[in-house]
Design a protein around this motif. Structure first.
Motif, PDB file in Angstrom:
ATOM      1  N   PHE A 241      63.840   6.095  22.458  1.00 25.24           N
ATOM      2  CA  PHE A 241      63.459   5.312  21.297  1.00 25.24           C
ATOM      3  C   PHE A 241      64.153   3.960  21.286  1.00 25.24           C
ATOM      4  O   PHE A 241      65.220   3.801  21.868  1.00 25.24           O
ATOM      5  CB  PHE A 241      63.879   6.023  19.995  1.00 25.24           C
ATOM      6  CG  PHE A 241      63.304   7.387  19.816  1.00 25.24           C
ATOM      7  CD1 PHE A 241      62.080   7.558  19.200  1.00 25.24           C
ATOM      8  CD2 PHE A 241      63.989   8.509  20.251  1.00 25.24           C
ATOM      9  CE1 PHE A 241      61.555   8.819  19.006  1.00 25.24           C
ATOM     10  CE2 PHE A 241      63.469   9.774  20.069  1.00 25.24           C
ATOM     11  CZ  PHE A 241      62.251   9.939  19.446  1.00 25.24           C
ATOM     12  N   GLN A 242      63.575   3.033  20.543  1.00 16.46           N
ATOM     13  CA  GLN A 242      64.263   1.803  20.147  1.00 16.46           C
ATOM     14  C   GLN A 242      65.107   2.138  18.922  1.00 16.46           C
ATOM     15  O   GLN A 242      64.888   3.149  18.259  1.00 16.46           O
ATOM     16  CB  GLN A 242      63.251   0.719  19.759  1.00 16.46           C
ATOM     17  CG  GLN A 242      62.560   0.089  20.903  1.00 16.46           C
ATOM     18  CD  GLN A 242      61.641  -1.031  20.471  1.00 16.46           C
ATOM     19  OE1 GLN A 242      61.070  -1.612  21.337  1.00 16.46           O
ATOM     20  NE2 GLN A 242      61.454  -1.353  19.222  1.00 16.46           N
ATOM     21  N   GLU A 243      66.027   1.253  18.587  1.00 19.56           N
ATOM     22  CA  GLU A 243      66.908   1.442  17.438  1.00 19.56           C
ATOM     23  C   GLU A 243      66.129   1.700  16.151  1.00 19.56           C
ATOM     24  O   GLU A 243      66.543   2.486  15.307  1.00 19.56           O
ATOM     25  CB  GLU A 243      67.819   0.230  17.260  1.00 19.56           C
ATOM     26  CG  GLU A 243      68.882   0.392  16.202  1.00 19.56           C
ATOM     27  CD  GLU A 243      69.961   1.396  16.584  1.00 19.56           C
ATOM     28  OE1 GLU A 243      70.438   2.107  15.682  1.00 19.56           O
ATOM     29  OE2 GLU A 243      70.324   1.468  17.764  1.00 19.56           O
ATOM     30  N   ASP A 244      64.964   1.062  15.994  1.00 16.57           N
ATOM     31  CA  ASP A 244      64.181   1.207  14.761  1.00 16.57           C
ATOM     32  C   ASP A 244      63.354   2.491  14.711  1.00 16.57           C
ATOM     33  O   ASP A 244      62.600   2.719  13.774  1.00 16.57           O
ATOM     34  CB  ASP A 244      63.273  -0.006  14.552  1.00 16.57           C
ATOM     35  CG  ASP A 244      62.171  -0.118  15.602  1.00 16.57           C
ATOM     36  OD1 ASP A 244      62.052   0.753  16.482  1.00 16.57           O
ATOM     37  OD2 ASP A 244      61.409  -1.100  15.541  1.00 16.57           O
ATOM     38  N   GLY A 245      63.478   3.337  15.742  1.00 20.35           N
ATOM     39  CA  GLY A 245      62.770   4.613  15.755  1.00 20.35           C
ATOM     40  C   GLY A 245      61.457   4.607  16.507  1.00 20.35           C
ATOM     41  O   GLY A 245      60.800   5.644  16.614  1.00 20.35           O
ATOM     42  N   THR A 246      61.056   3.465  17.044  1.00 19.44           N
ATOM     43  CA  THR A 246      59.814   3.391  17.815  1.00 19.44           C
ATOM     44  C   THR A 246      59.948   4.210  19.099  1.00 19.44           C
ATOM     45  O   THR A 246      60.876   4.003  19.880  1.00 19.44           O
ATOM     46  CB  THR A 246      59.489   1.927  18.184  1.00 19.44           C
ATOM     47  OG1 THR A 246      59.369   1.173  16.978  1.00 19.44           O
ATOM     48  CG2 THR A 246      58.208   1.832  18.991  1.00 19.44           C
ATOM     49  N   LEU A 247      59.015   5.145  19.318  1.00 20.18           N
ATOM     50  CA  LEU A 247      59.014   5.957  20.531  1.00 20.18           C
ATOM     51  C   LEU A 247      58.564   5.104  21.708  1.00 20.18           C
ATOM     52  O   LEU A 247      57.494   4.490  21.666  1.00 20.18           O
ATOM     53  CB  LEU A 247      58.083   7.156  20.379  1.00 20.18           C
ATOM     54  CG  LEU A 247      57.938   8.055  21.596  1.00 20.18           C
ATOM     55  CD1 LEU A 247      59.274   8.722  21.941  1.00 20.18           C
ATOM     56  CD2 LEU A 247      56.867   9.105  21.357  1.00 20.18           C
ATOM     57  N   LEU A 248      59.385   5.060  22.761  1.00 19.75           N
ATOM     58  CA  LEU A 248      59.071   4.264  23.951  1.00 19.75           C
ATOM     59  C   LEU A 248      58.592   5.117  25.120  1.00 19.75           C
ATOM     60  O   LEU A 248      57.768   4.679  25.921  1.00 19.75           O
ATOM     61  CB  LEU A 248      60.298   3.466  24.385  1.00 19.75           C
ATOM     62  CG  LEU A 248      60.830   2.464  23.376  1.00 19.75           C
ATOM     63  CD1 LEU A 248      62.139   1.872  23.863  1.00 19.75           C
ATOM     64  CD2 LEU A 248      59.809   1.379  23.123  1.00 19.75           C
ATOM     65  N   ALA A 249      59.148   6.334  25.239  1.00 21.65           N
ATOM     66  CA  ALA A 249      58.789   7.184  26.371  1.00 21.65           C
ATOM     67  C   ALA A 249      59.038   8.641  26.007  1.00 21.65           C
ATOM     68  O   ALA A 249      59.927   8.957  25.227  1.00 21.65           O
ATOM     69  CB  ALA A 249      59.606   6.806  27.606  1.00 21.65           C
ATOM     70  N   ASP A 250      58.248   9.511  26.611  1.00 20.41           N
ATOM     71  CA  ASP A 250      58.327  10.949  26.397  1.00 20.41           C
ATOM     72  C   ASP A 250      58.234  11.595  27.774  1.00 20.41           C
ATOM     73  O   ASP A 250      57.212  11.470  28.445  1.00 20.41           O
ATOM     74  CB  ASP A 250      57.169  11.363  25.495  1.00 20.41           C
ATOM     75  CG  ASP A 250      57.037  12.862  25.291  1.00 20.41           C
ATOM     76  OD1 ASP A 250      57.784  13.634  25.897  1.00 20.41           O
ATOM     77  OD2 ASP A 250      56.148  13.253  24.518  1.00 20.41           O
ATOM     78  N   PHE A 251      59.301  12.255  28.209  1.00 28.37           N
ATOM     79  CA  PHE A 251      59.354  12.887  29.532  1.00 28.37           C
ATOM     80  C   PHE A 251      59.377  14.399  29.376  1.00 28.37           C
ATOM     81  O   PHE A 251      60.014  14.918  28.464  1.00 28.37           O
ATOM     82  CB  PHE A 251      60.606  12.460  30.303  1.00 28.37           C
ATOM     83  CG  PHE A 251      60.701  10.987  30.543  1.00 28.37           C
ATOM     84  CD1 PHE A 251      60.042  10.402  31.604  1.00 28.37           C
ATOM     85  CD2 PHE A 251      61.443  10.186  29.699  1.00 28.37           C
ATOM     86  CE1 PHE A 251      60.118   9.046  31.826  1.00 28.37           C
ATOM     87  CE2 PHE A 251      61.539   8.830  29.910  1.00 28.37           C
ATOM     88  CZ  PHE A 251      60.867   8.258  30.986  1.00 28.37           C
ATOM     89  N   LYS A 252      58.718  15.079  30.280  1.00 25.95           N
ATOM     90  CA  LYS A 252      58.694  16.537  30.276  1.00 25.95           C
ATOM     91  C   LYS A 252      59.070  17.048  31.655  1.00 25.95           C
ATOM     92  O   LYS A 252      58.554  16.563  32.667  1.00 25.95           O
ATOM     93  CB  LYS A 252      57.294  17.035  29.911  1.00 25.95           C
ATOM     94  CG  LYS A 252      57.187  18.538  29.859  1.00 25.95           C
ATOM     95  CD  LYS A 252      55.793  18.967  29.463  1.00 25.95           C
ATOM     96  CE  LYS A 252      55.693  20.474  29.466  1.00 25.95           C
ATOM     97  NZ  LYS A 252      54.321  20.925  29.187  1.00 25.95           N
ATOM     98  N   VAL A 253      59.973  18.029  31.701  1.00 22.43           N
ATOM     99  CA  VAL A 253      60.373  18.640  32.965  1.00 22.43           C
ATOM    100  C   VAL A 253      59.178  19.397  33.522  1.00 22.43           C
ATOM    101  O   VAL A 253      58.516  20.165  32.818  1.00 22.43           O
ATOM    102  CB  VAL A 253      61.561  19.617  32.774  1.00 22.43           C
ATOM    103  CG1 VAL A 253      61.864  20.363  34.054  1.00 22.43           C
ATOM    104  CG2 VAL A 253      62.783  18.869  32.287  1.00 22.43           C
ATOM    105  N   MET A 254      58.885  19.152  34.796  1.00 27.86           N
ATOM    106  CA  MET A 254      57.783  19.815  35.463  1.00 27.86           C
ATOM    107  C   MET A 254      58.347  20.783  36.497  1.00 27.86           C
ATOM    108  O   MET A 254      59.233  20.412  37.275  1.00 27.86           O
ATOM    109  CB  MET A 254      56.876  18.808  36.164  1.00 27.86           C
ATOM    110  CG  MET A 254      56.308  17.728  35.255  1.00 27.86           C
ATOM    111  SD  MET A 254      55.153  18.345  34.053  1.00 27.86           S
ATOM    112  CE  MET A 254      53.796  18.781  35.090  1.00 27.86           C
ATOM    113  N   ASN A 255      57.854  21.996  36.530  1.00 28.46           N
ATOM    114  CA  ASN A 255      58.270  22.965  37.541  1.00 28.46           C
ATOM    115  C   ASN A 255      57.366  22.845  38.754  1.00 28.46           C
ATOM    116  O   ASN A 255      56.152  22.739  38.610  1.00 28.46           O
ATOM    117  CB  ASN A 255      58.192  24.388  36.986  1.00 28.46           C
ATOM    118  CG  ASN A 255      59.190  24.616  35.890  1.00 28.46           C
ATOM    119  OD1 ASN A 255      60.282  24.060  35.917  1.00 28.46           O
ATOM    120  ND2 ASN A 255      58.825  25.421  34.921  1.00 28.46           N
TER     121      ASN A 255
END
Length: 81
Positions: A66-80
């Motif tokens: 996230f940025q400081e203001d709470g904006t989501l920048l990236a979402d990562f998920k562990v892949m098997n």
């Protein structure tokens, strides 16, 4: 505290630092080869997310940046594999 990866066209190398609470910072660089199509757009967006991220949250197998203001920048998920 190191990061490395392949962005689809270029390689990424760098480091990250966790600070008090949920703060994070990245220092990263990538090779600068020309990429055709959407690969360059993806790489630019990914590098921008790392540059602007300063907060993180981990939920199970997911990492959110996230940025400081709470904006989501990236979402990562562990892949098997």
């Amino acid at each position: 505290k190191r990061i490395a990866g392949f962005l689809g066209c270029n390689n990424l190398l760098g480091s990250y630092e966790l600070a008090k609470g949920d703060h994070i910072s990245f220092k990263a660089a990538s090779t600068q080869m020309y990429c055709q199509g959407d690969a360059m757009k993806f790489e630019d967006a990914f590098n921008k997310a790392l540059t602007n991220a300063n907060k993180y949250k981990v939920e199970g197998a997911r990492l959110f940046l996230f940025q400081e203001d709470g904006t989501l920048l990236a979402d990562f998920k562990v892949m098997n594999n």
